[in-house]
Design an enzyme around this catalytic site. Structure first.
Site, PDB file in Angstrom:
ATOM      1  CE  LYS A  76      -4.227  -1.770   2.137  1.00 38.70           C
ATOM      2  NZ  LYS A  76      -5.183  -1.662   3.232  1.00 38.70           N
ATOM      3  CG  ASP A 112      -8.377   0.389   3.410  1.00 34.71           C
ATOM      4  OD1 ASP A 112      -9.208  -0.438   2.993  1.00 34.71           O
ATOM      5  OD2 ASP A 112      -7.146   0.203   3.350  1.00 34.71           O
TER       6      ASP A 112
HETATM    7  P1  NAP Z   1       0.422  -3.184   9.711  1.00 33.50           P
HETATM    8  O1  NAP Z   1       0.668  -1.988   8.841  1.00 33.50           O
HETATM    9  O2  NAP Z   1       1.405  -4.295   9.737  1.00 33.50           O
HETATM   10  O3  NAP Z   1       0.245  -2.604  11.217  1.00 33.50           O
HETATM   11  C1  NAP Z   1      -0.065  -3.426  12.291  1.00 33.50           C
HETATM   12  C2  NAP Z   1      -0.039  -2.637  13.599  1.00 33.50           C
HETATM   13  O4  NAP Z   1      -0.465  -3.503  14.646  1.00 33.50           O
HETATM   14  C3  NAP Z   1       1.334  -2.136  14.013  1.00 33.50           C
HETATM   15  O5  NAP Z   1       1.193  -0.977  14.785  1.00 33.50           O
HETATM   16  C4  NAP Z   1       1.832  -3.299  14.889  1.00 33.50           C
HETATM   17  O6  NAP Z   1       2.847  -2.961  15.799  1.00 33.50           O
HETATM   18  C5  NAP Z   1       0.577  -3.627  15.642  1.00 33.50           C
HETATM   19  N1  NAP Z   1       0.535  -4.965  16.184  1.00 33.50           N
HETATM   20  C6  NAP Z   1       0.747  -6.142  15.534  1.00 33.50           C
HETATM   21  N2  NAP Z   1       0.536  -7.178  16.353  1.00 33.50           N
HETATM   22  C7  NAP Z   1       0.193  -6.650  17.574  1.00 33.50           C
HETATM   23  C8  NAP Z   1      -0.143  -7.217  18.836  1.00 33.50           C
HETATM   24  N3  NAP Z   1      -0.167  -8.545  19.020  1.00 33.50           N
HETATM   25  N4  NAP Z   1      -0.436  -6.385  19.839  1.00 33.50           N
HETATM   26  C9  NAP Z   1      -0.419  -5.049  19.679  1.00 33.50           C
HETATM   27  N5  NAP Z   1      -0.104  -4.450  18.507  1.00 33.50           N
HETATM   28  C10 NAP Z   1       0.186  -5.247  17.468  1.00 33.50           C
HETATM   29  O7  NAP Z   1      -0.981  -3.853   9.347  1.00 33.50           O
HETATM   30  P2  NAP Z   1      -2.271  -3.101   8.771  1.00 33.50           P
HETATM   31  O8  NAP Z   1      -2.195  -2.993   7.296  1.00 33.50           O
HETATM   32  O9  NAP Z   1      -2.438  -1.857   9.559  1.00 33.50           O
HETATM   33  O10 NAP Z   1      -3.439  -4.163   9.089  1.00 33.50           O
HETATM   34  C11 NAP Z   1      -3.892  -4.384  10.408  1.00 33.50           C
HETATM   35  C12 NAP Z   1      -5.075  -5.350  10.386  1.00 33.50           C
HETATM   36  O11 NAP Z   1      -6.204  -4.705   9.794  1.00 33.50           O
HETATM   37  C13 NAP Z   1      -4.834  -6.604   9.552  1.00 33.50           C
HETATM   38  O12 NAP Z   1      -5.362  -7.718  10.241  1.00 33.50           O
HETATM   39  C14 NAP Z   1      -5.620  -6.379   8.300  1.00 33.50           C
HETATM   40  O13 NAP Z   1      -6.081  -7.573   7.702  1.00 33.50           O
HETATM   41  C15 NAP Z   1      -6.791  -5.566   8.841  1.00 33.50           C
HETATM   42  N6  NAP Z   1      -7.452  -4.752   7.808  1.00 33.50           N
HETATM   43  C16 NAP Z   1      -8.776  -4.986   7.589  1.00 33.50           C
HETATM   44  C17 NAP Z   1      -9.435  -4.237   6.641  1.00 33.50           C
HETATM   45  C18 NAP Z   1     -10.899  -4.487   6.401  1.00 33.50           C
HETATM   46  O14 NAP Z   1     -11.394  -4.124   5.321  1.00 33.50           O
HETATM   47  N7  NAP Z   1     -11.613  -5.059   7.356  1.00 33.50           N
HETATM   48  C19 NAP Z   1      -8.761  -3.250   5.891  1.00 33.50           C
HETATM   49  C20 NAP Z   1      -7.408  -3.041   6.167  1.00 33.50           C
HETATM   50  C21 NAP Z   1      -6.766  -3.809   7.131  1.00 33.50           C
HETATM   51  P3  NAP Z   1       4.370  -3.396  15.510  1.00 33.50           P
HETATM   52  O15 NAP Z   1       4.780  -2.616  14.292  1.00 33.50           O
HETATM   53  O16 NAP Z   1       5.054  -3.030  16.758  1.00 33.50           O
HETATM   54  O17 NAP Z   1       4.316  -4.876  15.230  1.00 33.50           O
END
Ligand code: NAP
Length: 294
Positions: A76, A112
């Site tokens: 992204k 999003d």
């Molecule tokens: P990302 O860019 O990798 O960011 C993940 C964030 O979560 C980071 O701040 C990370 O911290 C933190 N994190 C990861 N594991 C954690 C834990 N166990 N406890 C606390 N913090 C944690 O991922 P993203 O793109 O933002 O996506 C996040 C989630 O949203 C995914 O599951 C994705 O599938 C979902 N999503 C859903 C939709 C939808 O349409 N429903 C759309 C977009 C995303 P660190 O960097 O310290 O690991």
């Protein structure tokens, strides 16, 4: 645009893409809309030849062979330098999930943020801010995580009148998110926090909306929970989990056991897809068809 003239060649860039719901959603909607087209997966592994492969796909898009693309993890942000223009949402959030092409020019958009907000309105209409004139602070939302999805969620919430606290296990990540989003006009109140009991405990009574924007709890790590063990959930909050695989995460289960209204992110998935298809076709997209396809 004449319906007959265009074959909608659409697709998704990301990695890995196994199990993606997007082809089903878009194909069902295209059929229901009476539009010829297809939705293909373009898995591009990170590292190595990533930029070469992205450049090749974007050249196909400029030549008209591909009409529209979605972008998901982990590209992204990587696609940003390839865009000729960005919508204000994509620029503010710093990430693109939808690409359009007109006259060989690529525009990066982000559905999003409006997709999240639209689903929030659908599932928790009573929680939405109704700011009286002159009010400077909206209801309090607490967002967990400070990655790409959190940026879209925080952007959407603060634009919609919420006061937002964003809690991450790395404080510097939450601080960077808040600092970058606050630059944009529109009454943004964004407070970065460390995801810790000491920081969160005394704030819980005022939280009206709690959003998980981390992948914790997503398959295959179904036992993971972003909430701190031993800390009660805020008693006055509705709970939204962006994760939708599985449909009920450990976090959502905990919220429901505590009697809180709770929703997964399936509706956001449908809305961001529908908004992307509307951008590409210029036509209203039947959400119900997308829900049935799931
Ligand atoms: P990302 O860019 O990798 O960011 C993940 C964030 O979560 C980071 O701040 C990370 O911290 C933190 N994190 C990861 N594991 C954690 C834990 N166990 N406890 C606390 N913090 C944690 O991922 P993203 O793109 O933002 O996506 C996040 C989630 O949203 C995914 O599951 C994705 O599938 C979902 N999503 C859903 C939709 C939808 O349409 N429903 C759309 C977009 C995303 P660190 O960097 O310290 O690991």
């Amino acid at each position: 645009m004449s319906r007959d003239a265009v074959y909608f060649s659409l697709g998704l860039l990301g990695y890995p893409l196994v199990g993606s719901h997007s082809p089903r959603l878009h194909t069902a909607a295209l059929q229901a809309m009476g539009l010829p087209g297809e939705y293909r997966l373009y898995p591009i592994a990170p590292g190595g030849d990533r930029d070469l492969e992205l450049a090749r796909i974007f050249e196909s898009m400029r030549s008209g062979a591909i009409h529209g693309l979605n972008v998901t993890i982990p590209h992204k942000q990587a696609v940003l330098p390839f865009m000729d223009a960005l919508t204000s949402a994509a620029r503010s959030i710093g990430a693109v999930n939808t690409i359009l092409c007109h006259d060989r020019l690529l525009t990066g958009d982000n559905t999003d943020a409006p997709g999240f907000l639209s689903d929030l309105q659908r599932v928790f209409p009573e929680t939405m801010p109704s700011m009286a004139a002159g009010e400077s602070a909206g209801p309090q939302a607490l967002v967990l995580g400070a990655g790409g999805a959190a940026r879209a969620v925080v952007f959407a919430l603060s634009r919609a009148g919420w006061s937002v606290a964003v809690a991450a296990r790395r404080l510097d990540q939450a601080q960077a998110l808040a600092a970058e989003l606050k630059v944009y006009p529109g009454n943004l109140s964004i407070e970065p926090l460390l995801l810790s009991a000491a920081e969160l405990n005394h704030r819980l009574p005022v939280v009206r909306l709690l959003v998980n924007a981390t992948p914790a709890g997503m398959l295959p790590e179904v036992d993971a929970n972003p909430w701190l063990s031993g800390l009660p959930l805020p008693v006055n909050a509705a709970v939204y989990d962006l994760v939708y695989k599985p449909p009920e995460t450990a976090f959502l289960r905990q919220a429901r056991l505590q009697g809180l209204a709770a929703s997964n992110g399936l509706g956001m998935l449908v809305e961001q897809a529908a908004l992307a298809l509307e951008r590409w076709t210029g036509l209203p997209v039947p959400r119900q068809t997308m829900w049935q396809a799931l």
